[in-house]
Design a protein around this motif. Structure first.
Motif, PDB file in Angstrom:
ATOM      1  N   ARG A 293       0.829  -1.214   0.000  1.00  0.00           N
ATOM      2  CA  ARG A 293       0.000   0.000   0.000  1.00  0.00           C
ATOM      3  C   ARG A 293       0.859   1.258   0.000  1.00  0.00           C
ATOM      4  O   ARG A 293       0.551   2.243  -0.678  1.00  0.00           O
ATOM      5  N   LEU A 294       1.964   1.213   0.749  1.00  0.00           N
ATOM      6  CA  LEU A 294       2.851   2.365   0.817  1.00  0.00           C
ATOM      7  C   LEU A 294       3.515   2.623  -0.530  1.00  0.00           C
ATOM      8  O   LEU A 294       3.624   3.780  -0.981  1.00  0.00           O
ATOM      9  N   ILE A 295       3.965   1.551  -1.186  1.00  0.00           N
ATOM     10  CA  ILE A 295       4.597   1.694  -2.505  1.00  0.00           C
ATOM     11  C   ILE A 295       3.610   2.295  -3.502  1.00  0.00           C
ATOM     12  O   ILE A 295       3.945   3.213  -4.262  1.00  0.00           O
ATOM     13  N   VAL A 296       2.380   1.779  -3.511  1.00  0.00           N
ATOM     14  CA  VAL A 296       1.366   2.280  -4.437  1.00  0.00           C
ATOM     15  C   VAL A 296       1.083   3.758  -4.176  1.00  0.00           C
ATOM     16  O   VAL A 296       1.005   4.572  -5.106  1.00  0.00           O
ATOM     17  N   SER A 297       0.958   4.115  -2.902  1.00  0.00           N
ATOM     18  CA  SER A 297       0.683   5.508  -2.549  1.00  0.00           C
ATOM     19  C   SER A 297       1.833   6.421  -2.954  1.00  0.00           C
ATOM     20  O   SER A 297       1.627   7.490  -3.548  1.00  0.00           O
ATOM     21  N   ASP A 298       3.060   6.001  -2.668  1.00  0.00           N
ATOM     22  CA  ASP A 298       4.228   6.815  -3.009  1.00  0.00           C
ATOM     23  C   ASP A 298       4.404   6.937  -4.517  1.00  0.00           C
ATOM     24  O   ASP A 298       4.760   8.004  -5.032  1.00  0.00           O
ATOM     25  N   MET A 299       4.169   5.842  -5.233  1.00  0.00           N
ATOM     26  CA  MET A 299       4.321   5.883  -6.687  1.00  0.00           C
ATOM     27  C   MET A 299       3.323   6.829  -7.314  1.00  0.00           C
ATOM     28  O   MET A 299       3.652   7.604  -8.218  1.00  0.00           O
ATOM     29  N   ALA A 300       2.082   6.764  -6.836  1.00  0.00           N
ATOM     30  CA  ALA A 300       1.050   7.647  -7.380  1.00  0.00           C
ATOM     31  C   ALA A 300       1.414   9.104  -7.140  1.00  0.00           C
ATOM     32  O   ALA A 300       1.117   9.979  -7.962  1.00  0.00           O
ATOM     33  N   GLY A 301       2.090   9.371  -6.018  1.00  0.00           N
ATOM     34  CA  GLY A 301       2.402  10.742  -5.674  1.00  0.00           C
ATOM     35  C   GLY A 301       3.705  11.287  -6.222  1.00  0.00           C
ATOM     36  O   GLY A 301       3.862  12.491  -6.387  1.00  0.00           O
ATOM     37  N   THR A 302       4.659  10.398  -6.542  1.00  0.00           N
ATOM     38  CA  THR A 302       5.966  10.869  -7.004  1.00  0.00           C
ATOM     39  C   THR A 302       6.258  10.480  -8.446  1.00  0.00           C
ATOM     40  O   THR A 302       6.358  11.347  -9.319  1.00  0.00           O
ATOM     41  N   MET A 303       6.342   9.195  -8.725  1.00  0.00           N
ATOM     42  CA  MET A 303       6.711   8.765 -10.077  1.00  0.00           C
ATOM     43  C   MET A 303       5.600   9.052 -11.068  1.00  0.00           C
ATOM     44  O   MET A 303       5.860   9.349 -12.234  1.00  0.00           O
ATOM     45  N   GLY A 304       4.347   8.957 -10.619  1.00  0.00           N
ATOM     46  CA  GLY A 304       3.243   9.290 -11.522  1.00  0.00           C
ATOM     47  C   GLY A 304       3.304  10.739 -11.942  1.00  0.00           C
ATOM     48  O   GLY A 304       3.099  11.088 -13.100  1.00  0.00           O
ATOM     49  N   ALA A 305       3.625  11.630 -10.989  1.00  0.00           N
ATOM     50  CA  ALA A 305       3.741  13.051 -11.309  1.00  0.00           C
ATOM     51  C   ALA A 305       4.924  13.295 -12.236  1.00  0.00           C
ATOM     52  O   ALA A 305       4.837  14.096 -13.173  1.00  0.00           O
ATOM     53  N   ALA A 306       6.041  12.595 -11.983  1.00  0.00           N
ATOM     54  CA  ALA A 306       7.232  12.771 -12.828  1.00  0.00           C
ATOM     55  C   ALA A 306       6.955  12.324 -14.251  1.00  0.00           C
ATOM     56  O   ALA A 306       7.453  12.921 -15.209  1.00  0.00           O
ATOM     57  N   ALA A 307       6.141  11.267 -14.412  1.00  0.00           N
ATOM     58  CA  ALA A 307       5.850  10.756 -15.744  1.00  0.00           C
ATOM     59  C   ALA A 307       5.011  11.759 -16.559  1.00  0.00           C
ATOM     60  O   ALA A 307       4.999  11.727 -17.777  1.00  0.00           O
ATOM     61  N   ARG A 308       4.300  12.657 -15.847  1.00  0.00           N
ATOM     62  CA  ARG A 308       3.476  13.642 -16.550  1.00  0.00           C
ATOM     63  C   ARG A 308       4.253  14.888 -16.929  1.00  0.00           C
ATOM     64  O   ARG A 308       3.762  15.731 -17.661  1.00  0.00           O
TER      65      ARG A 308
END
Length: 312
Positions: A293-308
């Motif tokens: 859950r922590l990985i999913v939350s962090d990814m959505a907040g950091t790497m997802g933003a970077a990908a945009r």
């Protein structure tokens, strides 16, 4: 099953599969190889069928052996889940989590989710291994890893994706490279005159590139083929040529300020996504569930933003 089959022989059998050979298993078990071989032979008599077959210098499971190994791994997973639930009831935080990820995800994990989790749960041990896309999928399906992070896993009903975000494949070059002066999305044909580096075919990134090559009718010459994302980064930073890969393939410890990330025109190279996966239907222990859950939350907040963000 336990009433019929000897538990010790089952353990020897699983070690042979894990090691890939009787001799390798014997070394791990600190036994004579002939004793391990005899134990597996007795187990095959109990099962009434061959469980292993010779494959090169090692051994591989037969269809019956594969069925038995899946059963034993599932049984061990259920046992671990039961014990973890009991621990959770007693509010005792202990256990072990196995993670397998592409090399490009390791730095991110250690700077974000895994660092946070291990600070909060000092009694929980973690095994973090690097693997190719094929290896990650295999380990998750075989329930030898709780969590996997990789680029574009195959469609497989045995896998469950908990999060994904776009991860386009780009041409990574020094800003002084002739390709960086074209000022437009690149065709694969634009890369043909220049030396390039790529990953081996067991990686999802390479599989995407090969599909794009077929679509455009080209075959890119490759100067360096590797299993290391870091090697791709060094190749580019050294000015040896281009690398077709994702933003994550540039290791943070390299001086990448002079590296340009050039978009590709082929739509196939824009369809790749990073995924966080687990085995579909597997009951993860509470600790693994919390980390997931922590990985999913962090990814959505950091790497997802970077990908945009637009490519630099």
């Amino acid at each position: 099953m336990d009433d019929k089959l000897d538990t010790r022989r089952l353990r020897y059998f699983m070690q042979v599969l894990e090691s890939g050979s009787v001799r390798g298993a014997a070394e791990v078990l600190d036994m004579d190889p002939s004793a391990v071989s005899r134990a597996v032979g007795l187990l095959e008599k109990e099962c009434g069928t061959l469980l292993l077959e010779r494959r090169g210098r090692g051994v591989a499971p037969t269809d019956a052996g594969e069925l038995l190994s899946v059963y034993l791994r599932r049984q061990e997973s259920q046992k671990q889940h039961l014990l973890a639930q009991m621990d959770a009831i007693r509010k005792v935080e202990r256990g072990h989590i196995d993670i397998v990820a592409g090399e490009g995800y390791i730095d991110w994990l250690m700077r974000h989710s895994l660092q946070t989790f291990m600070r909060s749960h000092p009694a929980i041990t973690v095994s973090l291994e690097v693997g190719s896309s094929d290896e990650i999928v295999r380990r998750v399906i075989d329930e030898r890893a709780h969590i996997g992070l990789l680029f574009q896993p195959p469609r497989d009903e045995r896998l469950r994706s908990h999060h994904s975000h776009p991860q386009p494949i780009q041409a990574l070059v020094l800003a002084t490279h002739p390709l960086a002066r074209l000022g437009r999305p690149l065709r694969l044909a634009d890369l043909m005159p220049y030396p390039g580096a790529t990953l081996q075919r067991s990686f999802g990134v390479r599989q995407h590139i090969e599909a794009a090559e077929i679509g455009e009718g080209v075959r890119l010459p490759t100067l360096l083929t590797t299993t290391s994302f870091s090697a791709l980064g060094y190749f580019v930073v050294a000015g040896l040529g281009y690398a077709l890969s994702t933003r994550m393939s540039l290791p943070p410890h390299l001086d990448t300020a002079a590296v340009a990330e050039l978009p590709m025109k082929n739509p196939l190279l824009h369809q790749g996504r990073s995924h966080v996966i687990s085995r579909h239907g597997r009951m993860l222990a509470p600790a693994a569930t919390e980390l997931l859950r922590l990985i999913v939350s962090d990814m959505a907040g950091t790497m997802g933003a970077a990908a945009r963000e637009p490519a630099g």
